[in-house]
Design a protein around this motif. Structure first.
Motif, PDB file in Angstrom:
ATOM      1  N   PRO A  76       0.901  -1.110  -0.003  1.00  0.00           N
ATOM      2  CA  PRO A  76       0.020   0.125  -0.050  1.00  0.00           C
ATOM      3  C   PRO A  76       0.794   1.250   0.109  1.00  0.00           C
ATOM      4  O   PRO A  76       0.331   2.315  -0.608  1.00  0.00           O
ATOM      5  CB  PRO A  76      -0.888   0.014   1.057  1.00  0.00           C
ATOM      6  CG  PRO A  76      -1.025  -1.760   1.512  1.00  0.00           C
ATOM      7  CD  PRO A  76       0.515  -2.128   0.915  1.00  0.00           C
ATOM      8  N   ALA A  77       1.767   1.321   0.941  1.00  0.00           N
ATOM      9  CA  ALA A  77       2.981   2.489   0.692  1.00  0.00           C
ATOM     10  C   ALA A  77       3.343   2.630  -0.656  1.00  0.00           C
ATOM     11  O   ALA A  77       3.786   3.765  -1.038  1.00  0.00           O
ATOM     12  CB  ALA A  77       3.780   2.278   1.711  1.00  0.00           C
ATOM     13  N   LEU A  78       3.823   1.635  -1.308  1.00  0.00           N
ATOM     14  CA  LEU A  78       4.539   1.751  -2.663  1.00  0.00           C
ATOM     15  C   LEU A  78       3.659   2.128  -3.660  1.00  0.00           C
ATOM     16  O   LEU A  78       3.900   2.946  -4.462  1.00  0.00           O
ATOM     17  CB  LEU A  78       5.125   0.276  -2.950  1.00  0.00           C
ATOM     18  CG  LEU A  78       5.971  -0.445  -2.194  1.00  0.00           C
ATOM     19  CD1 LEU A  78       6.469  -1.730  -2.644  1.00  0.00           C
ATOM     20  CD2 LEU A  78       7.398   0.362  -1.825  1.00  0.00           C
ATOM     21  N   THR A  79       2.369   1.727  -3.679  1.00  0.00           N
ATOM     22  CA  THR A  79       1.441   2.247  -4.703  1.00  0.00           C
ATOM     23  C   THR A  79       0.884   3.674  -4.520  1.00  0.00           C
ATOM     24  O   THR A  79       0.394   4.227  -5.466  1.00  0.00           O
ATOM     25  CB  THR A  79       0.226   1.425  -4.566  1.00  0.00           C
ATOM     26  OG1 THR A  79      -0.392   1.321  -3.154  1.00  0.00           O
ATOM     27  CG2 THR A  79       0.699  -0.180  -4.959  1.00  0.00           C
ATOM     28  N   LYS A  80       1.012   4.283  -3.255  1.00  0.00           N
ATOM     29  CA  LYS A  80       0.669   5.702  -3.120  1.00  0.00           C
ATOM     30  C   LYS A  80       1.073   6.519  -3.885  1.00  0.00           C
ATOM     31  O   LYS A  80       2.387   6.734  -4.634  1.00  0.00           O
ATOM     32  CB  LYS A  80       0.968   5.856  -1.713  1.00  0.00           C
ATOM     33  CG  LYS A  80       0.491   7.396  -1.377  1.00  0.00           C
ATOM     34  CD  LYS A  80       0.876   7.644   0.151  1.00  0.00           C
ATOM     35  CE  LYS A  80       0.311   9.243   0.634  1.00  0.00           C
ATOM     36  NZ  LYS A  80      -0.543  10.072  -0.138  1.00  0.00           N
ATOM     37  N   ASP A  81       0.151   7.365  -4.873  1.00  0.00           N
ATOM     38  CA  ASP A  81       0.713   8.397  -5.692  1.00  0.00           C
ATOM     39  C   ASP A  81       1.095   7.612  -6.877  1.00  0.00           C
ATOM     40  O   ASP A  81       1.907   8.450  -7.643  1.00  0.00           O
ATOM     41  CB  ASP A  81       1.409   9.566  -5.076  1.00  0.00           C
ATOM     42  CG  ASP A  81       0.752  10.339  -3.968  1.00  0.00           C
ATOM     43  OD1 ASP A  81      -0.514  10.177  -3.863  1.00  0.00           O
ATOM     44  OD2 ASP A  81       1.321  10.686  -3.214  1.00  0.00           O
ATOM     45  N   SER A  82       1.043   6.565  -7.154  1.00  0.00           N
ATOM     46  CA  SER A  82       1.694   5.898  -8.445  1.00  0.00           C
ATOM     47  C   SER A  82       0.699   6.315  -9.716  1.00  0.00           C
ATOM     48  O   SER A  82      -0.587   6.437  -9.560  1.00  0.00           O
ATOM     49  CB  SER A  82       1.799   4.407  -8.459  1.00  0.00           C
ATOM     50  OG  SER A  82       0.441   3.775  -8.331  1.00  0.00           O
ATOM     51  N   HIS A  83       1.406   6.416 -10.862  1.00  0.00           N
ATOM     52  CA  HIS A  83       0.869   6.816 -12.239  1.00  0.00           C
ATOM     53  C   HIS A  83       0.699   5.683 -13.067  1.00  0.00           C
ATOM     54  O   HIS A  83      -0.158   5.721 -14.063  1.00  0.00           O
ATOM     55  CB  HIS A  83       1.430   8.036 -12.590  1.00  0.00           C
ATOM     56  CG  HIS A  83       1.618   9.126 -11.951  1.00  0.00           C
ATOM     57  ND1 HIS A  83       2.697   9.519 -11.255  1.00  0.00           N
ATOM     58  CD2 HIS A  83       0.473  10.215 -11.509  1.00  0.00           C
ATOM     59  CE1 HIS A  83       2.432  10.877 -10.550  1.00  0.00           C
ATOM     60  NE2 HIS A  83       1.168  11.160 -10.833  1.00  0.00           N
ATOM     61  N   GLY A  84       1.325   4.615 -12.828  1.00  0.00           N
ATOM     62  CA  GLY A  84       1.250   3.639 -13.805  1.00  0.00           C
ATOM     63  C   GLY A  84       1.976   2.478 -12.844  1.00  0.00           C
ATOM     64  O   GLY A  84       2.619   2.536 -12.129  1.00  0.00           O
ATOM     65  N   ALA A  85       1.820   1.084 -13.551  1.00  0.00           N
ATOM     66  CA  ALA A  85       2.210  -0.229 -13.155  1.00  0.00           C
ATOM     67  C   ALA A  85       2.618  -0.871 -14.441  1.00  0.00           C
ATOM     68  O   ALA A  85       2.279  -1.110 -15.525  1.00  0.00           O
ATOM     69  CB  ALA A  85       1.200  -0.866 -12.549  1.00  0.00           C
ATOM     70  N   VAL A  86       3.765  -1.201 -14.345  1.00  0.00           N
ATOM     71  CA  VAL A  86       4.650  -2.127 -15.375  1.00  0.00           C
ATOM     72  C   VAL A  86       4.596  -3.608 -14.881  1.00  0.00           C
ATOM     73  O   VAL A  86       5.469  -3.750 -13.699  1.00  0.00           O
ATOM     74  CB  VAL A  86       5.901  -1.613 -16.038  1.00  0.00           C
ATOM     75  CG1 VAL A  86       6.604  -2.688 -16.741  1.00  0.00           C
ATOM     76  CG2 VAL A  86       5.641  -0.416 -16.559  1.00  0.00           C
ATOM     77  N   ILE A  87       4.309  -4.685 -15.394  1.00  0.00           N
ATOM     78  CA  ILE A  87       4.119  -5.836 -14.716  1.00  0.00           C
ATOM     79  C   ILE A  87       4.893  -6.503 -15.733  1.00  0.00           C
ATOM     80  O   ILE A  87       4.615  -7.057 -16.804  1.00  0.00           O
ATOM     81  CB  ILE A  87       2.643  -6.693 -14.736  1.00  0.00           C
ATOM     82  CG1 ILE A  87       1.626  -5.699 -13.844  1.00  0.00           C
ATOM     83  CG2 ILE A  87       2.801  -8.031 -14.171  1.00  0.00           C
ATOM     84  CD1 ILE A  87       0.262  -6.173 -13.813  1.00  0.00           C
ATOM     85  N   VAL A  88       6.293  -7.262 -15.007  1.00  0.00           N
ATOM     86  CA  VAL A  88       7.535  -7.979 -15.691  1.00  0.00           C
ATOM     87  C   VAL A  88       7.326  -9.388 -15.283  1.00  0.00           C
ATOM     88  O   VAL A  88       6.993  -9.718 -14.160  1.00  0.00           O
ATOM     89  CB  VAL A  88       8.629  -7.200 -15.253  1.00  0.00           C
ATOM     90  CG1 VAL A  88       9.722  -8.052 -15.858  1.00  0.00           C
ATOM     91  CG2 VAL A  88       8.629  -5.852 -15.712  1.00  0.00           C
ATOM     92  N   PHE A  89       7.164 -10.272 -16.259  1.00  0.00           N
ATOM     93  CA  PHE A  89       7.093 -11.816 -16.046  1.00  0.00           C
ATOM     94  C   PHE A  89       7.911 -12.503 -17.028  1.00  0.00           C
ATOM     95  O   PHE A  89       8.216 -12.029 -17.997  1.00  0.00           O
ATOM     96  CB  PHE A  89       5.584 -12.386 -15.780  1.00  0.00           C
ATOM     97  CG  PHE A  89       5.068 -12.342 -17.087  1.00  0.00           C
ATOM     98  CD1 PHE A  89       4.931 -13.347 -17.997  1.00  0.00           C
ATOM     99  CD2 PHE A  89       4.506 -11.130 -17.649  1.00  0.00           C
ATOM    100  CE1 PHE A  89       4.262 -13.221 -19.171  1.00  0.00           C
ATOM    101  CE2 PHE A  89       3.851 -11.014 -19.061  1.00  0.00           C
ATOM    102  CZ  PHE A  89       3.617 -12.163 -19.766  1.00  0.00           C
ATOM    103  N   ASN A  90       8.299 -13.621 -16.557  1.00  0.00           N
ATOM    104  CA  ASN A  90       9.079 -14.618 -17.477  1.00  0.00           C
ATOM    105  C   ASN A  90       8.130 -15.590 -18.145  1.00  0.00           C
ATOM    106  O   ASN A  90       7.553 -16.495 -17.480  1.00  0.00           O
ATOM    107  CB  ASN A  90      10.252 -15.501 -16.817  1.00  0.00           C
ATOM    108  CG  ASN A  90      10.864 -16.412 -17.737  1.00  0.00           C
ATOM    109  OD1 ASN A  90      10.561 -16.499 -18.735  1.00  0.00           O
ATOM    110  ND2 ASN A  90      12.232 -16.594 -17.105  1.00  0.00           N
TER     111      ASN A  90
END
Length: 186
Positions: A76-90
């Protein structure tokens, strides 16, 4: 200067730190695999990326988040005020393909980000088959922009696709800021 916060999330050992270093042009942590503990924040500027005439350039923060779920209490602290998310996977690991649904739920859906604010990167590690044809993602993941990354074969293609994504996010942030300013005036 406009500030934009992008989260790099996904399963452990997907290559998030390698990609974050490459895309931010950082040399930090290059070498053998060292799991990220909690989060690393990489900052960089793109002087000509801000399409809005109100500021010169844009400052990006890439929050390279650990794939270890023992840090879930910090999310929850990391996501605060985020503008986007990049999901990286193999994509070569079936467990990663299943896990990204959870990452999408926690970092995109729960944060009420738009599909356009999310980018999926199927990161092919050196020496992998790099098969891009047989990847079938379940809804809602199949609606998201997906790029395949191979830093051995096509590093500049990956960089160009990421810059397009950053431009989209920057435009969204500018539009939201303009709407807020207009609501204050009105």
């Amino acid at each position: 200067m406009l500030r934009v916060k992008i989260l790099f999330v996904g399963p452990s050992e997907a290559g998030k730190s390698v990609l974050a270093n490459f895309l931010s042009e950082s040399t930090e942590g290059i070498g053998s695999y060292i799991p990220t503990q909690g989060v690393r924040i990489l900052e960089f500027e793109k002087p000509h990326l801000n399409g809005n005439s109100k500021g010169a350039g844009c400052r990006f923060e890439l929050w390279d988040c650990s794939g270890d779920q023992k840090f879930e209490t910090c999310w929850p602290a990391l996501t605060k005020d985020s503008h986007g998310a990049v999901i990286v996977f193999n994509p070569d690991l079936p467990s990663h393909v299943k896990e990204i649904e959870m990452w999408h739920s926690c970092f995109v859906q729960q944060q009420q980000l738009l599909d356009s604010q999310c980018l999926l990167i199927a990161h092919h590690k050196p020496g992998s088959s790099g098969d891009t044809e047989d990847l079938h993602l379940p809804p809602p993941l199949n609606r998201l922009q997906l790029i395949h990354s191979s830093l051995e074969e096509d590093p500049e293609d990956v960089r160009m696709e990421f810059i397009k994504y950053l431009k989209k996010i920057t435009n969204l942030v500018n539009e939201n800021r303009d709407r807020e300013e207009m609501s204050i005036i009105a």
